[in-house]
Design an enzyme around this catalytic site. Structure first.
Site, PDB file in Angstrom:
ATOM      1  CG  ASP A   8      -1.978   1.049   1.171  1.00 36.02           C
ATOM      2  OD1 ASP A   8      -3.165   0.703   1.250  1.00 36.02           O
ATOM      3  OD2 ASP A   8      -1.628   2.245   1.068  1.00 36.02           O
ATOM      4  CG  ASP A 114      -2.778   3.419  -2.297  1.00 31.69           C
ATOM      5  OD1 ASP A 114      -3.781   2.706  -2.107  1.00 31.69           O
ATOM      6  OD2 ASP A 114      -2.173   4.006  -1.381  1.00 31.69           O
ATOM      7  CD  GLU A 115      -5.881  -1.462  -1.070  1.00 28.89           C
ATOM      8  OE1 GLU A 115      -5.707  -2.450  -0.352  1.00 28.89           O
ATOM      9  OE2 GLU A 115      -6.729  -0.583  -0.843  1.00 28.89           O
TER      10      GLU A 115
HETATM   11  P1  TTP Z   1      -5.199   5.078   1.015  1.00 31.74           P
HETATM   12  O1  TTP Z   1      -4.170   4.017   0.764  1.00 31.74           O
HETATM   13  O2  TTP Z   1      -6.366   4.754   1.895  1.00 31.74           O
HETATM   14  O3  TTP Z   1      -4.505   6.379   1.644  1.00 31.74           O
HETATM   15  P2  TTP Z   1      -3.082   6.996   1.369  1.00 31.74           P
HETATM   16  O4  TTP Z   1      -2.277   6.169   0.428  1.00 31.74           O
HETATM   17  O5  TTP Z   1      -3.269   8.429   0.960  1.00 31.74           O
HETATM   18  O6  TTP Z   1      -2.426   7.016   2.802  1.00 31.74           O
HETATM   19  P3  TTP Z   1      -1.800   5.792   3.630  1.00 31.74           P
HETATM   20  O7  TTP Z   1      -0.347   6.131   3.793  1.00 31.74           O
HETATM   21  O8  TTP Z   1      -2.536   5.795   4.934  1.00 31.74           O
HETATM   22  O9  TTP Z   1      -2.019   4.544   2.816  1.00 31.74           O
HETATM   23  O10 TTP Z   1      -5.804   5.584  -0.355  1.00 31.74           O
HETATM   24  C1  TTP Z   1      -5.017   5.695  -1.537  1.00 31.74           C
HETATM   25  C2  TTP Z   1      -5.405   6.924  -2.332  1.00 31.74           C
HETATM   26  O11 TTP Z   1      -6.788   6.857  -2.662  1.00 31.74           O
HETATM   27  C3  TTP Z   1      -5.215   8.220  -1.581  1.00 31.74           C
HETATM   28  O12 TTP Z   1      -3.902   8.755  -1.737  1.00 31.74           O
HETATM   29  C4  TTP Z   1      -6.260   9.111  -2.167  1.00 31.74           C
HETATM   30  C5  TTP Z   1      -7.355   8.168  -2.610  1.00 31.74           C
HETATM   31  N1  TTP Z   1      -8.488   8.235  -1.656  1.00 31.74           N
HETATM   32  C6  TTP Z   1      -9.533   9.109  -1.929  1.00 31.74           C
HETATM   33  O13 TTP Z   1      -9.534   9.800  -2.950  1.00 31.74           O
HETATM   34  N2  TTP Z   1     -10.565   9.194  -1.012  1.00 31.74           N
HETATM   35  C7  TTP Z   1     -10.594   8.449   0.141  1.00 31.74           C
HETATM   36  O14 TTP Z   1     -11.540   8.541   0.941  1.00 31.74           O
HETATM   37  C8  TTP Z   1      -9.504   7.534   0.402  1.00 31.74           C
HETATM   38  C9  TTP Z   1      -9.484   6.699   1.654  1.00 31.74           C
HETATM   39  C10 TTP Z   1      -8.477   7.488  -0.527  1.00 31.74           C
HETATM   40 MG    MG Z   2      -2.092   4.148   0.695  1.00 30.08          MG
END
Ligand code: TTP
Ligand code: MG
Length: 358
Positions: A8, A114-115
């Site tokens: 992730d 992103d995962e």
């Molecule tokens: P996430 O992996 O949930 O968040 P992140 O990568 O920004 O942070 P973390 O380090 O905690 O993993 O989500 C991935 C991307 O998806 C995030 O950068 C932006 C998008 N996203 C949205 O647009 N709206 C949302 O509610 C969420 C949770 C994510």
């Molecule tokens: Mg993330």
């Protein structure tokens, strides 16, 4: 022996912006809607870690994020930089990272932008799997200039919880023997499937961490949570048999819009719905699909109460006209006494199609 990895990206959208704009380095960065000096109406997509220190996070109304940033500024802290975001660019980078991942593991399931889950069983040991993941993380860092957090476990459930355990730039290994001990002290919310509602329901009974949940028998959990309770009984013991689903197909195509102001004005709402259907249709075709069976309409009222209604057609259709018609049919009850007896104003509507076909 099954070994599964989950990767992730850290603060993904914000990390891309920081990398592309070196002047942002070290500053709090918020990607999302236009804050419009505190009057903006959309939400935060994501915030980088310095901005999270201010309490800013995904899905927070952008106006709240603005206020938190202003409050920080008054305390003498740097104000957040608000960025609109370039979603096409994030999708491109995501595709590149997924392609790199496929060079490291034979079976990859992209779980979101992103995962991804990936099968590391071929490594033969957890130590070997960890070494592969260290190299993968290093490559993403040098080639893309981004950090990722990775979890390794005996199944998807544990891999996912492990990747979230140490962020950013983490690598967490949970062997089958360590799984139950690893899970016990974690908040119940860490189990995928436990959302805010179940969390609140459990909290009312004094259940906060997974250890508390383990005191209940499978029938007791079923009594409390319905059928899903049985599934949960297995999950909190680290047991999960979900296979990796390799072929990535978008499950749905949707659009939503937060209006400039809350409204119940049909003359305003219908054209917006029309445009959204048109855009959904355009994207459906662009993704290589030709038909759909299910239409979902989401409405968020001014008080943030958010509801969805869906309709599944008896057979797939390739008609944009039917999409518009069904979307309108689903929306109408929210505009009158049927679903909106108090005449609440509407803040956002969304349209989505599912059960896509070619
Ligand atoms: P996430 O992996 O949930 O968040 P992140 O990568 O920004 O942070 P973390 O380090 O905690 O993993 O989500 C991935 C991307 O998806 C995030 O950068 C932006 C998008 N996203 C949205 O647009 N709206 C949302 O509610 C969420 C949770 C994510
Ligand atoms: Mg993330």
């Amino acid at each position: 022996m099954r070994i599964i990895g989950h990767l992730d990206m850290d603060a993904f959208f914000a990390a891309v912006e920081e990398r592309d704009h070196p002047e942002l380095a070290g500053r709090p960065v918020v990607v999302g809607a236009d804050p419009a000096g505190g009057k903006g109406r959309g939400v935060v997509a994501t915030a980088n870690y310095p901005a999270r220190v201010y309490g800013i996070h995904s899905a927070l109304p952008i106006s709240r994020a603005w206020k938190l940033s202003e409050a920080a500024r008054r305390r003498g802290r740097p104000a957040a930089v608000f960025v609109r975001g370039n979603y096409r660019r994030y999708a491109e980078i995501s595709a590149r990272i997924m392609a790199r991942l496929r060079e490291y593991a034979p079976v990859v399931e992209a779980g979101g932008i992103d995962e991804a889950y990936f099968d590391l069983s071929f490594a033969g040991s957890y130590a070997g799997a960890a070494e592969i993941c260290r190299r993968l993380k290093e490559e993403i860092k040098t080639r893309e200039g981004l950090t990722a957090s990775v979890g390794i476990g005996p199944n998807k459930l544990l891999a996912k919880i492990a990747s979230d355990f140490h962020k950013p730039d983490g690598l967490t290994v949970v062997t089958p023997e360590a799984a139950e001990d690893f899970l016990e002290p974690l908040p119940v919310r860490k189990i995928p499937g436990i959302g805010p509602k179940t969390e609140a329901l459990l909290a009312r009974r004094g259940i906060k961490v997974i250890r508390d949940l383990k005191k209940f028998s499978a029938p007791e959990l079923q009594e409390m949570l319905g059928k899903w309770g049985l599934n949960l009984y297995e999950r909190i013991r680290g047991r999960h048999s979900g296979p990796l689903v390799e072929e990535y197909e978008p499950k749905s195509v949707g659009e939503q819009e937060t209006f400039g102001e809350d409204t119940l004005d049909l003359q305003f709402i219908f054209p917006r719905l029309w445009d959204m259907c048109q855009e959904v249709w355009r994207r459906l075709l662009a993704e290589g699909f030709t038909n759909f069976r299910t239409v979902v309409v989401t409405v968020r009222f001014a008080d943030f109460d958010t509801r969805s209604r869906s309709h599944t057609l008896p057979a797939a259709t390739g008609s944009e006209r039917i999409l518009r018609f069904k979307a309108m049919q689903l929306l109408l009850p929210f505009l009158d006494h049927r679903e909106n007896p108090r005449g609440k104003l509407i803040r956002l509507i969304g349209v989505r199609v599912e059960k896509l076909g070619k």
